[in-house]
Design an enzyme around this catalytic site. Structure first.
Site, PDB file in Angstrom:
ATOM      1  NE  ARG A 165      31.893  43.931  39.601  1.00 52.46           N
ATOM      2  CZ  ARG A 165      31.821  42.913  40.456  1.00 52.46           C
ATOM      3  NH1 ARG A 165      31.569  43.124  41.723  1.00 52.46           N
ATOM      4  NH2 ARG A 165      32.011  41.670  40.033  1.00 52.46           N
ATOM      5  CB  SER A 210      36.579  40.643  48.198  1.00 53.05           C
ATOM      6  OG  SER A 210      36.434  42.008  48.440  1.00 53.05           O
ATOM      7  CB  CYS A 211      34.530  39.782  43.678  1.00 49.26           C
ATOM      8  SG  CYS A 211      33.819  39.841  42.075  1.00 49.26           S
ATOM      9  N   PRO A 212      35.652  42.900  42.768  1.00 50.85           N
ATOM     10  CG  PRO A 212      35.295  44.652  41.222  1.00 50.85           C
ATOM     11  CD  PRO A 212      35.103  44.280  42.679  1.00 50.85           C
TER      12      PRO A 212
END
Lengths: 68, 352
Positions: free
Chosen positions: B216, A10-12
């Site tokens: 981020r 999953s992200c990132p």
């Protein structure tokens, strides 16, 4: 060409894995992703980093090739 | 460039819609607040009995269904799950403990700033430091392992549940609690709230908008895409608040907020850090839950349970400030987040 598999991450994570792999293989890599969000994120990162990208679709996955 | 324009427009619309919702009845600086609204839902279904924050917020239902509808239309709906669900559940409880210390999720944090509440600046400072700590662990190899394909029905369940929740709201049976005063009693009409949720849900699904992702990605990849959405919400909610005469600059006496700097900082520090570990802010978790991501469903349920814990154990702050119980809970949560961060980093895994 080195190939990395980011399926299920999953992200990132897909972008992080791409970044790491490129540091070791700056001439280019192939990246397998399994969703459109990751595909978009990885492609954006590669384009921002000066790589040319192409992709092919394979069942439920995309293979992005990044070249200098 | 087109992509960036779309997320700036999305942020602008969210900023304006949020202020419109306040004009139409929502609490001040709370057009949208994922933490507050999930807390209200927890109260509405009786998981906590804080009488002033009980309501089934149609915005939440709209966000999930808006994301579900657009993802289905664009063939992006996919049932997935199994990526450390219980760790995600615990992290989400922690996100809620931090958010209810500050009194808002990251989205409300910037809506508060757009309304002139300067305590939000301290919240943002804590949020950014929390994200930095999260990014440190990402660089150390932190991850919650891969997810797996699930049956289609597994992914449909949460949108179905939200539809059921909406029916409960319309029918208002006696076992559903509705605040008669306080923030829970302040709301725009049901259909307007639902429509606002649907629009924002669809826009957020399309753009992948994420409050934590902006900072981020900027730190990790020098990518400003998501950050543009974040900034656009601030700018447009500021303009809309000015136009409606809602703008009120200052630290003190801000609506549904307190001005204890240290605890505003620490609350959002925790939210930033734990949200990076989860892979997205509470808004993003809701959107993903509509796209079939059942790990995010678990996160949303964790947020709801977290809200119930916060009010049942007296952890939630109020406009008069934080509680001792809340301060202890934030301290314990920081330790738990540190343990989760370390245990799931690759250095540790390699040693195993």
């Amino acid at each position: 060409m080195k190939k990395i598999d980011t399926c299920g991450m999953s992200c990132p994570q897909p972008v992080l894995m791409t970044k790491k792999a490129l540091e070791e293989n700056p001439e280019g890599i192939d990246i397998i992703v399994d969703n459109k969000t990751a595909k978009g994120n990885v492609e954006r990162f590669l384009n921002n980093s000066g790589y040319k990208t192409e992709f092919s679709e394979n069942d439920d996955t995309f293979i992005i090739s990044a070249r200098k | 460039m087109k992509e960036k324009r779309t997320i700036i427009i999305t942020g602008g619309l969210i900023g304006i819609i949020s202020v419109l919702l306040v004009y139409l009845g929502n609490p001040a600086n709370m057009g949208f607040c994922i933490a507050c609204f999930l807390r209200d839902i927890a109260g509405g279904i009786g998981l906590h009995r804080a009488g002033v924050v009980q309501y089934i917020r149609p915005e939440i239902i709209g966000l999930v269904l808006g994301a579900f509808i657009l993802a289905s239309k664009n063939k992006e709906f996919e049932s997935r799950g199994g990526s450390s669900p219980f760790t995600r559940f615990i992290l989400s409880i922690i996100v809620m403990i931090g958010a209810l210390m500050f009194l808002g999720c990251p989205l409300r944090m910037i809506l508060r700033l757009g309304g002139g509440d300067l305590s939000a600046l301290i919240g943002i400072a804590g949020f950014v430091v929390g994200i930095l700590v999260g990014v440190y662990f990402l660089n150390k190899g932190f991850n919650l392992k891969r997810n797996y394909k699930m049956s289609k029905f597994e992914g449909y369940l949460f949108p179905i549940l939200n539809t059921g929740l909406f029916i409960l709201l319309l029918m208002s049976p006696v076992f559903i609690f509705f605040s008669e005063k306080g923030p829970g009693a302040a709301h725009a009409s049901i259909w307007i709230s639902l429509a606002a949720g649907l629009v924002v849900g669809a826009l957020s699904q399309k753009t992948r908008l994420c409050m934590v992702g902006g900072t981020r990605d900027m730190i990790l990849f020098k990518d400003n895409y998501l950050l543009l959405g974040f900034l656009s919400i601030i700018v447009f909610s500021f303009i809309a608040n000015l136009s409606f005469g809602f703008f009120n600059l200052g630290f003190e006496s801000q609506p549904i907020a307190h001005s204890d700097g240290l605890w505003n900082f620490l609350g959002m520090f925790l939210v930033g850090w734990a949200s990076v570990l989860l892979g997205g802010c509470p808004l993003r978790q809701l959107i993903l839950s509509g796209e079939g991501n059942t790990d995010s469903v678990i996160s949303v349920i964790g947020l709801i349970v977290g809200a119930a814990i916060c009010h049942n154990f007296g952890l939630a702050a109020s406009p008069s400030g934080p509680t001792i119980n809340g301060q202890i809970a934030v301290g314990i949560s920081i330790i738990i987040t540190l343990i989760i961060s370390s245990v799931n980093s690759e250095m540790k895994i390699r040693r195993e």
